[in-house]
Scaffold this motif. Sequence first.
Motif, PDB file in Angstrom:
ATOM      1  N   LEU A 114       0.811  -1.221   0.000  1.00 25.28           N
ATOM      2  CA  LEU A 114       0.000   0.000   0.000  1.00 25.28           C
ATOM      3  C   LEU A 114       0.841   1.267   0.000  1.00 25.28           C
ATOM      4  CD1 LEU A 114      -2.783  -1.088   2.528  1.00 25.28           C
ATOM      5  CD2 LEU A 114      -3.031  -0.724   0.072  1.00 25.28           C
ATOM      6  N   LEU A 115       2.155   1.106  -0.206  1.00 23.99           N
ATOM      7  CA  LEU A 115       3.012   2.285  -0.176  1.00 23.99           C
ATOM      8  C   LEU A 115       3.111   2.924  -1.553  1.00 23.99           C
ATOM      9  CD1 LEU A 115       5.875   1.018   2.104  1.00 23.99           C
ATOM     10  CD2 LEU A 115       3.953   2.493   2.659  1.00 23.99           C
ATOM     11  N   PRO A 116       3.130   4.249  -1.594  1.00 19.82           N
ATOM     12  CA  PRO A 116       3.337   4.896  -2.878  1.00 19.82           C
ATOM     13  C   PRO A 116       4.753   4.593  -3.380  1.00 19.82           C
ATOM     14  CG  PRO A 116       3.385   6.508  -1.092  1.00 19.82           C
ATOM     15  CD  PRO A 116       3.002   5.196  -0.493  1.00 19.82           C
ATOM     16  N   GLU A 117       4.914   4.612  -4.692  1.00 20.30           N
ATOM     17  CA  GLU A 117       6.226   4.333  -5.276  1.00 20.30           C
ATOM     18  C   GLU A 117       7.266   5.320  -4.743  1.00 20.30           C
ATOM     19  OE1 GLU A 117       8.318   3.909  -9.674  1.00 20.30           O
ATOM     20  OE2 GLU A 117       6.516   5.129  -9.393  1.00 20.30           O
ATOM     21  N   PHE A 118       8.412   4.784  -4.382  1.00 18.79           N
ATOM     22  CA  PHE A 118       9.466   5.652  -3.862  1.00 18.79           C
ATOM     23  C   PHE A 118      10.227   6.319  -4.998  1.00 18.79           C
ATOM     24  CE2 PHE A 118      13.987   6.105  -2.651  1.00 18.79           C
ATOM     25  CZ  PHE A 118      13.818   7.119  -1.734  1.00 18.79           C
ATOM     26  N   THR A 119      10.343   7.632  -4.929  1.00 24.11           N
ATOM     27  CA  THR A 119      11.111   8.380  -5.927  1.00 24.11           C
ATOM     28  C   THR A 119      12.402   8.864  -5.277  1.00 24.11           C
ATOM     29  OG1 THR A 119       9.012   9.120  -6.825  1.00 24.11           O
ATOM     30  CG2 THR A 119      10.983  10.258  -7.590  1.00 24.11           C
ATOM     31  N   PRO A 120      13.544   8.463  -5.834  1.00 24.46           N
ATOM     32  CA  PRO A 120      14.822   8.800  -5.198  1.00 24.46           C
ATOM     33  C   PRO A 120      15.109  10.295  -5.166  1.00 24.46           C
ATOM     34  CG  PRO A 120      15.097   7.071  -6.839  1.00 24.46           C
ATOM     35  CD  PRO A 120      13.713   7.596  -6.999  1.00 24.46           C
ATOM     36  N   SER A 121      14.547  11.044  -6.093  1.00 20.60           N
ATOM     37  CA  SER A 121      14.772  12.491  -6.068  1.00 20.60           C
ATOM     38  C   SER A 121      13.442  13.203  -6.141  1.00 20.60           C
ATOM     39  CB  SER A 121      15.632  12.930  -7.246  1.00 20.60           C
ATOM     40  OG  SER A 121      15.563  14.334  -7.381  1.00 20.60           O
ATOM     41  N   PRO A 122      13.260  14.232  -5.336  1.00 11.28           N
ATOM     42  CA  PRO A 122      12.010  14.980  -5.429  1.00 11.28           C
ATOM     43  C   PRO A 122      11.937  15.859  -6.677  1.00 11.28           C
ATOM     44  CG  PRO A 122      13.378  15.815  -3.627  1.00 11.28           C
ATOM     45  CD  PRO A 122      14.125  14.689  -4.254  1.00 11.28           C
ATOM     46  N   ALA A 123      13.042  15.970  -7.410  1.00  9.99           N
ATOM     47  CA  ALA A 123      13.040  16.833  -8.589  1.00  9.99           C
ATOM     48  C   ALA A 123      12.743  16.014  -9.849  1.00  9.99           C
ATOM     49  CB  ALA A 123      14.378  17.546  -8.735  1.00  9.99           C
ATOM     50  N   PRO A 124      11.697  16.356 -10.594  1.00  8.90           N
ATOM     51  CA  PRO A 124      11.347  15.600 -11.800  1.00  8.90           C
ATOM     52  C   PRO A 124      12.158  16.003 -13.041  1.00  8.90           C
ATOM     53  CG  PRO A 124       9.662  17.241 -11.361  1.00  8.90           C
ATOM     54  CD  PRO A 124      10.672  17.362 -10.266  1.00  8.90           C
ATOM     55  N   VAL A 125      12.910  17.074 -12.924  1.00 10.11           N
ATOM     56  CA  VAL A 125      13.637  17.584 -14.094  1.00 10.11           C
ATOM     57  C   VAL A 125      15.141  17.502 -13.860  1.00 10.11           C
ATOM     58  CG1 VAL A 125      14.005  19.583 -15.600  1.00 10.11           C
ATOM     59  CG2 VAL A 125      11.756  19.195 -14.566  1.00 10.11           C
ATOM     60  N   SER A 183      22.778  28.032 -15.146  1.00 10.81           N
ATOM     61  CA  SER A 183      21.879  29.188 -15.175  1.00 10.81           C
ATOM     62  C   SER A 183      20.530  28.807 -15.772  1.00 10.81           C
ATOM     63  CB  SER A 183      22.522  30.370 -15.907  1.00 10.81           C
ATOM     64  OG  SER A 183      22.586  30.105 -17.276  1.00 10.81           O
ATOM     65  N   LEU A 184      20.512  27.828 -16.685  1.00 17.05           N
ATOM     66  CA  LEU A 184      19.224  27.339 -17.179  1.00 17.05           C
ATOM     67  C   LEU A 184      18.432  26.682 -16.038  1.00 17.05           C
ATOM     68  CD1 LEU A 184      17.190  26.643 -19.400  1.00 17.05           C
ATOM     69  CD2 LEU A 184      18.489  24.557 -19.848  1.00 17.05           C
ATOM     70  N   ALA A 185      19.131  25.871 -15.235  1.00 18.14           N
ATOM     71  CA  ALA A 185      18.475  25.223 -14.098  1.00 18.14           C
ATOM     72  C   ALA A 185      17.908  26.277 -13.151  1.00 18.14           C
ATOM     73  CB  ALA A 185      19.459  24.320 -13.365  1.00 18.14           C
ATOM     74  N   ALA A 186      18.687  27.321 -12.919  1.00 14.69           N
ATOM     75  CA  ALA A 186      18.230  28.395 -12.022  1.00 14.69           C
ATOM     76  C   ALA A 186      16.989  29.077 -12.572  1.00 14.69           C
ATOM     77  CB  ALA A 186      19.363  29.398 -11.808  1.00 14.69           C
ATOM     78  N   GLU A 187      16.991  29.295 -13.880  1.00 13.87           N
ATOM     79  CA  GLU A 187      15.828  29.916 -14.532  1.00 13.87           C
ATOM     80  C   GLU A 187      14.575  29.086 -14.301  1.00 13.87           C
ATOM     81  OE1 GLU A 187      15.936  30.547 -18.923  1.00 13.87           O
ATOM     82  OE2 GLU A 187      17.899  31.442 -18.451  1.00 13.87           O
ATOM     83  N   LEU A 188      14.738  27.758 -14.524  1.00  6.12           N
ATOM     84  CA  LEU A 188      13.584  26.864 -14.383  1.00  6.12           C
ATOM     85  C   LEU A 188      13.105  26.814 -12.943  1.00  6.12           C
ATOM     86  CD1 LEU A 188      14.784  24.001 -16.760  1.00  6.12           C
ATOM     87  CD2 LEU A 188      13.059  25.750 -17.236  1.00  6.12           C
ATOM     88  N   ARG A 189      14.052  26.883 -12.008  1.00  4.96           N
ATOM     89  CA  ARG A 189      13.654  26.877 -10.592  1.00  4.96           C
ATOM     90  C   ARG A 189      12.870  28.143 -10.250  1.00  4.96           C
ATOM     91  NH1 ARG A 189      19.291  25.380  -9.521  1.00  4.96           N
ATOM     92  NH2 ARG A 189      19.366  23.103  -9.636  1.00  4.96           N
ATOM     93  N   ARG A 190      13.344  29.269 -10.778  1.00  3.02           N
ATOM     94  CA  ARG A 190      12.626  30.521 -10.507  1.00  3.02           C
ATOM     95  C   ARG A 190      11.217  30.460 -11.076  1.00  3.02           C
ATOM     96  NH1 ARG A 190      17.818  32.982 -11.054  1.00  3.02           N
ATOM     97  NH2 ARG A 190      17.570  33.146 -13.298  1.00  3.02           N
ATOM     98  N   LEU A 244      17.061  19.308 -10.916  1.00  2.00           N
ATOM     99  CA  LEU A 244      18.360  18.748 -10.565  1.00  2.00           C
ATOM    100  C   LEU A 244      19.307  19.100 -11.701  1.00  2.00           C
ATOM    101  CD1 LEU A 244      18.526  16.817  -8.106  1.00  2.00           C
ATOM    102  CD2 LEU A 244      18.212  14.925  -9.681  1.00  2.00           C
ATOM    103  N   CYS A 245      20.523  19.562 -11.378  1.00  2.01           N
ATOM    104  CA  CYS A 245      21.492  19.785 -12.446  1.00  2.01           C
ATOM    105  C   CYS A 245      22.710  18.933 -12.146  1.00  2.01           C
ATOM    106  CB  CYS A 245      21.880  21.260 -12.546  1.00  2.01           C
ATOM    107  SG  CYS A 245      22.914  21.601 -13.980  1.00  2.01           S
ATOM    108  N   TYR A 246      23.226  18.253 -13.175  1.00  2.00           N
ATOM    109  CA  TYR A 246      24.412  17.425 -12.956  1.00  2.00           C
ATOM    110  C   TYR A 246      25.542  18.342 -12.522  1.00  2.00           C
ATOM    111  CZ  TYR A 246      26.572  12.876 -13.255  1.00  2.00           C
ATOM    112  OH  TYR A 246      27.145  11.680 -12.928  1.00  2.00           O
ATOM    113  N   PRO A 247      26.253  17.999 -11.448  1.00  2.00           N
ATOM    114  CA  PRO A 247      27.186  18.964 -10.858  1.00  2.00           C
ATOM    115  C   PRO A 247      28.598  18.929 -11.419  1.00  2.00           C
ATOM    116  CG  PRO A 247      26.927  17.101  -9.420  1.00  2.00           C
ATOM    117  CD  PRO A 247      26.116  16.795 -10.640  1.00  2.00           C
TER     118      PRO A 247
END
Length: 427
Positions: free
Chosen positions: A321-332, A347-354, A360-363
Amino acid sequence: MSSKIQTVKGTREFYPEEMALRNFIYEKVRAASQSFGYQEYDGPFIEAIDLYAAKSGEELVKKQSFTFQDRGGDFVTLRPELTPSLARMIAAKQGELTFPARWWSFGPFWRYEQPQKGRSREFFQWNLDMLGVNSPEADAELIAVAATFLRSVGLTPELATIYVNNRRLMDSEFDALAISTEKRMDVSNLVDRRSKMESAKWDSYALELGLSQTQLDGLKNILGNFELWKNSEELTRLFSALEALGVSEYVKFDPNIMRGLLYYTGTVFEAFDTSGSVKRAILGGGRYDNLLADVGGQPLSGVGFAMGDVVMGIVLKEKDLLPEFTPSPAPVLVTVFEESLLRESYSLAAELRRAGLKVLCYPEPAKLQKQFKFADKMKSRVAVTLGPDEIAQNRVAIKNLANGEQTIVARASAFESIQKILASLQA
RNA sequence: GAGCCUGUAGUUCAAUCGGCGGAGCGCCACACUGUGGAUGUGGAUGUUGUGGGUUCGAACCCCAUCAGGCUCCCCA
């Protein structure tokens, strides 16, 4: 290995997956509590041992609680339950609170017990109480809150049942059998153990306790009588109220439910998973009419129940009965094409966050293949790529990871395209 | 507080009588220098929970200890 320090026995580590389960339970608990108008509160995690010694059997408190001396020499206890703290809090403001008071809490508790399946030394517990009123209808409301919770996590009446009994009813039945008051404790204990013992052994144990054969027969008669509630006005009203509240399919009368707690005086109830591997109660509670007087307040009756997260977690897992576990809360996920373009991705990631997306951006620069694999493992829904071609045209590549389709759109409309994909995946 | 069972790679589990510690899954790399899930090929991984003892030799036998599980007790 030998240099590694193990966790303290019976404590729990909440990796993100377990944390998600704990939060899932918390959210459902909160929703059920709030839908009935209950207020959230909490007490101290550390209390003086005397708070518990006052009302429970002292041996139990001393044996099964985490008690130690603080630096000042005082004995303190990690709270094993919340009700005494609640009683004190209510008593301290008894004159200014508005009654009936409806309060709930979800927090950590500790008990020094043998860890087993469904039982650890550190656990979270939902407590919900109504104080300042004494009616079977109030008891029914508490049971309805519990049922509402069970339903909200997918535990249907086929999977979980709340069994109800009444201490006053049992007392009057025991009176009729002329069971002396000194033996009441032993008899409660006897009833609790009935399901664990062979019936012949149970019989001889009962006789050892000093019951006569007539009393034993009478007792068995009572415990087998599932119509007994009709003798009790309280229970009759309780069941009628449960019907009005729309939860009667969850509730059954059972004269075998006693509960160990000394302070219960009227209605008592316990919920069980009817089909799973866990035989422990998943929640339990009842009416207590004299609790506040013990901590210095004016007499005030209350009704409450508690539910631990450990058994509930096992039950939910077993029933899937558990919802599917998602390892990251960020879908993008925004990928990084190469080192020189890392800032562009950032800066694109920042734009989308705003714009309101979780991103999530690969670091660091890495092969795109690796980054897409990462996106897959993190269960990202959308991958955004910004390579030299896209930059030259002021565009971005947006890939729907659910179906593998990728489109190249103007950078200015990236947010809109991503939103569209996420919305389509919601449906 | 008492009794019993278990502990081997990241994980699930093998390892004949006490005789060279392996496999599946996962992980990493490559096939594939602008793209995940599938497939193939190759690769890495261990103080056998910890400490001691017996033995020519111990994952295996003995003792202790820690942790987990089952039962009793208890469940505020």
